[in-house]
Motif scaffolding. Structure first.
Motif, PDB file in Angstrom:
ATOM      1  N   ALA A 183       0.828  -1.203   0.000  1.00  0.00           N
ATOM      2  CA  ALA A 183       0.000   0.000   0.000  1.00  0.00           C
ATOM      3  C   ALA A 183       0.869   1.261   0.000  1.00  0.00           C
ATOM      4  O   ALA A 183       0.531   2.262  -0.648  1.00  0.00           O
ATOM      5  CB  ALA A 183      -0.933  -0.008   1.205  1.00  0.00           C
ATOM      6  N   VAL A 184       1.986   1.217   0.720  1.00  0.00           N
ATOM      7  CA  VAL A 184       2.922   2.346   0.731  1.00  0.00           C
ATOM      8  C   VAL A 184       3.466   2.599  -0.676  1.00  0.00           C
ATOM      9  O   VAL A 184       3.557   3.755  -1.126  1.00  0.00           O
ATOM     10  CB  VAL A 184       4.069   2.078   1.722  1.00  0.00           C
ATOM     11  N   VAL A 185       3.804   1.538  -1.383  1.00  0.00           N
ATOM     12  CA  VAL A 185       4.290   1.673  -2.757  1.00  0.00           C
ATOM     13  C   VAL A 185       3.204   2.284  -3.645  1.00  0.00           C
ATOM     14  O   VAL A 185       3.467   3.191  -4.450  1.00  0.00           O
ATOM     15  CB  VAL A 185       4.735   0.308  -3.311  1.00  0.00           C
ATOM     16  N   GLU A 186       1.977   1.810  -3.489  1.00  0.00           N
ATOM     17  CA  GLU A 186       0.875   2.336  -4.298  1.00  0.00           C
ATOM     18  C   GLU A 186       0.656   3.821  -4.026  1.00  0.00           C
ATOM     19  O   GLU A 186       0.439   4.609  -4.950  1.00  0.00           O
ATOM     20  CB  GLU A 186      -0.410   1.562  -3.994  1.00  0.00           C
ATOM     21  N   PHE A 187       0.734   4.216  -2.756  1.00  0.00           N
ATOM     22  CA  PHE A 187       0.450   5.610  -2.395  1.00  0.00           C
ATOM     23  C   PHE A 187       1.557   6.547  -2.851  1.00  0.00           C
ATOM     24  O   PHE A 187       1.294   7.576  -3.498  1.00  0.00           O
ATOM     25  CB  PHE A 187       0.264   5.708  -0.871  1.00  0.00           C
ATOM     26  N   TYR A 188       2.823   6.220  -2.543  1.00  0.00           N
ATOM     27  CA  TYR A 188       3.925   7.149  -2.800  1.00  0.00           C
ATOM     28  C   TYR A 188       4.549   7.000  -4.187  1.00  0.00           C
ATOM     29  O   TYR A 188       5.043   7.979  -4.749  1.00  0.00           O
ATOM     30  CB  TYR A 188       5.014   6.979  -1.737  1.00  0.00           C
ATOM     31  N   VAL A 189       4.541   5.798  -4.729  1.00  0.00           N
ATOM     32  CA  VAL A 189       5.202   5.566  -6.017  1.00  0.00           C
ATOM     33  C   VAL A 189       4.212   5.637  -7.176  1.00  0.00           C
ATOM     34  O   VAL A 189       4.468   6.301  -8.190  1.00  0.00           O
ATOM     35  CB  VAL A 189       5.921   4.200  -6.022  1.00  0.00           C
ATOM     36  N   ASN A 190       3.077   4.978  -7.015  1.00  0.00           N
ATOM     37  CA  ASN A 190       2.102   4.903  -8.115  1.00  0.00           C
ATOM     38  C   ASN A 190       1.013   5.962  -8.020  1.00  0.00           C
ATOM     39  O   ASN A 190       0.167   6.057  -8.917  1.00  0.00           O
ATOM     40  CB  ASN A 190       1.472   3.507  -8.163  1.00  0.00           C
ATOM     41  N   GLY A 191       1.015   6.752  -6.940  1.00  0.00           N
ATOM     42  CA  GLY A 191       0.096   7.887  -6.844  1.00  0.00           C
ATOM     43  C   GLY A 191      -1.346   7.532  -6.542  1.00  0.00           C
ATOM     44  O   GLY A 191      -2.246   8.346  -6.789  1.00  0.00           O
TER      45      GLY A 191
END
Length: 424
Positions: free
Chosen positions: A403-411
């Protein structure tokens, strides 16, 4: 006729000079044969007197040799004074060492000369310990690997076994995405070795050690975490600074761009605001004491032993030794022992660790309590991009990491919303 007489006179004078020279050379040879030690050589059985030495020096020694002897005497005198000074210093050091009390003075002897204090407000204590001399004989195979992987003598290091393979994949994928090249996985089993090979991830497999290998193969997150203090020691002995990382961490920026490198240990905090992260005055109230009911105490939340930067210094290595020794004798949580050794002061029956420490910015090096309880609910804080997010406060680590990757990397703006503040 006059010219002829002048020419004959010159010839006659030349002949006399030649005869005189020949006579002188002949007499010189005769005297050299008869008196090989010179006219003024003292009798062999008579001791030298001061007058004899002076006469011999003035007669036989050249001025150049006398000057050279004088120069040698001056040089030897200076060297003797220097040696006497060193003897006095060594004697003083031995005296202090035998007393075993003045630790500040001992530290001075290691770090350098004494200095006078400057004007008020200008004096700063020593903060940065000198690094150790690298010793490649400790582990030549690891030394060769580090020479290829590390940049400017520093690197990220993580320990992993097959129990954390899924999180490890998210971990190194985020590192590659940021563009970090100086990182290394310490593979604790053959499954991780194969996994790293197949994903082009630099790794190091330790030599067999029965005691450590049992924990490495079967241990959970906390058990494996305790191994790192023994393993990290070799990295520091080889002269490398290590950014120790658990695998439940997502990298969003290069952490080496945000380090101060002025302390022995630079660690992220489990604190969630300025007070808990950096310390505060906590007043204890005991009404029964009347006038003295209020007692002031100092509080600070612990450093996280799953993410810290450690320099190759004597205090750093002593810290690793202390923690590893206690964990080998006690059933304890490595993070608790790590903090106790860093913070507990010297007192009767205990000598504390003299290590410099720095707390990382808790918004840049973010723990999951800060993220899920505070940051995701604040419109301004949501705009900040941390360096790393460590999912240390929550047991459902893998979905939160994703979820962190989705929020910060994938917007994906709502990627963090499904999760509660704490654990379910």
């Amino acid at each position: 006729m006059a010219g002829r007489r002048e020419k004959n006179g010159q010839s006659f004078r030349g002949s006399r000079i030649t005869v005189a020279i020949a006579t002188g050379v002949l007499l010189g040879c005769v005297f050299a044969f008869l008196y090989p030690h010179g006219f003024f050589n003292p009798a062999p059985n008579r001791p030298f007197s001061n007058s004899d030495v002076q006469i011999g020096s003035s007669s036989c020694e050249s001025a150049e040799k006398i000057n050279m002897l004088k120069s040698n005497i001056v040089r030897i005198t200076e060297k003797n004074a220097e040696l006497q000074k060193q003897v006095r210093e060594i004697t003083e050091k031995l005296r202090l060492a035998e007393q075993g009390k003045d630790h500040a003075q001992k530290q001075f002897m290691v770090l350098g000369e004494q200095h006078k204090a400057g004007p008020f407000g200008t004096v700063k204590g020593l903060r940065t310990s000198p690094t150790v001399i690298p010793d490649e004989s400790v582990n030549p195979r690891l030394a060769k690997i580090l020479e290829e992987v590390a940049l400017q003598k520093e690197l990220i290091v993580a320990l992993a076994n097959s129990n954390v393979k899924s999180m490890l994949e998210v971990w190194f994928t985020s590192i590659k995405k940021v563009g970090i090249r100086n990182y290394l996985v310490v593979a604790l089993d053959d499954g991780i070795v194969d996994f790293c090979k197949s994903n082009d991830v630099p790794f190091y497999k330790r030599d067999p050690d029965e005691g450590m290998d049992t924990v490495a193969r079967t241990g959970g997150n906390h058990a494996v975490s305790g191994l790192k203090f023994r393993i990290l020691r070799e990295f520091l002995q080889l002269g490398y600074s290590v950014l120790l990382s658990d695998v439940d961490i997502v990298y969003l920026q290069n952490p080496f761009d945000h380090l101060y490198r002025d302390s022995d240990v630079e660690s992220m905090t489990d604190g969630h605001n300025n007070m808990t992260a950096y310390g505060y005055n906590d007043v204890f109230d005991e009404p029964a004491m009347g006038w003295a009911r209020y007692a002031h105490t100092m509080r600070i939340w612990v450093y996280n032993s799953g993410f810290f930067y450690i320099r190759p210094t004597m205090p750093s290595i002593e810290l690793l030794d202390r923690v590893a020794d206690r964990l080998s004798r006690q059933t304890a949580w490595d993070q608790a022992v790590f903090n106790e050794e860093l913070y507990f002061p010297s007192h009767p029956g205990y000598v504390g660790l003299h290590a410099a420490k720095r707390t990382m910015d808790f918004y840049l090096f973010m723990n999951s309590k800060v993220l899920f309880k505070t940051v995701r609910k604040d419109p301004n804080l949501r705009k900040l991009k941390p360096v790393i997010v460590h999912v240390n406060y929550h047991p459902n680590k893998l979905p939160r990491m994703k979820a962190v990757v989705e929020f910060y990397v994938n917007g994906k703006k709502d990627a963090l919303e499904p999760f509660p503040d704490g654990s379910e």
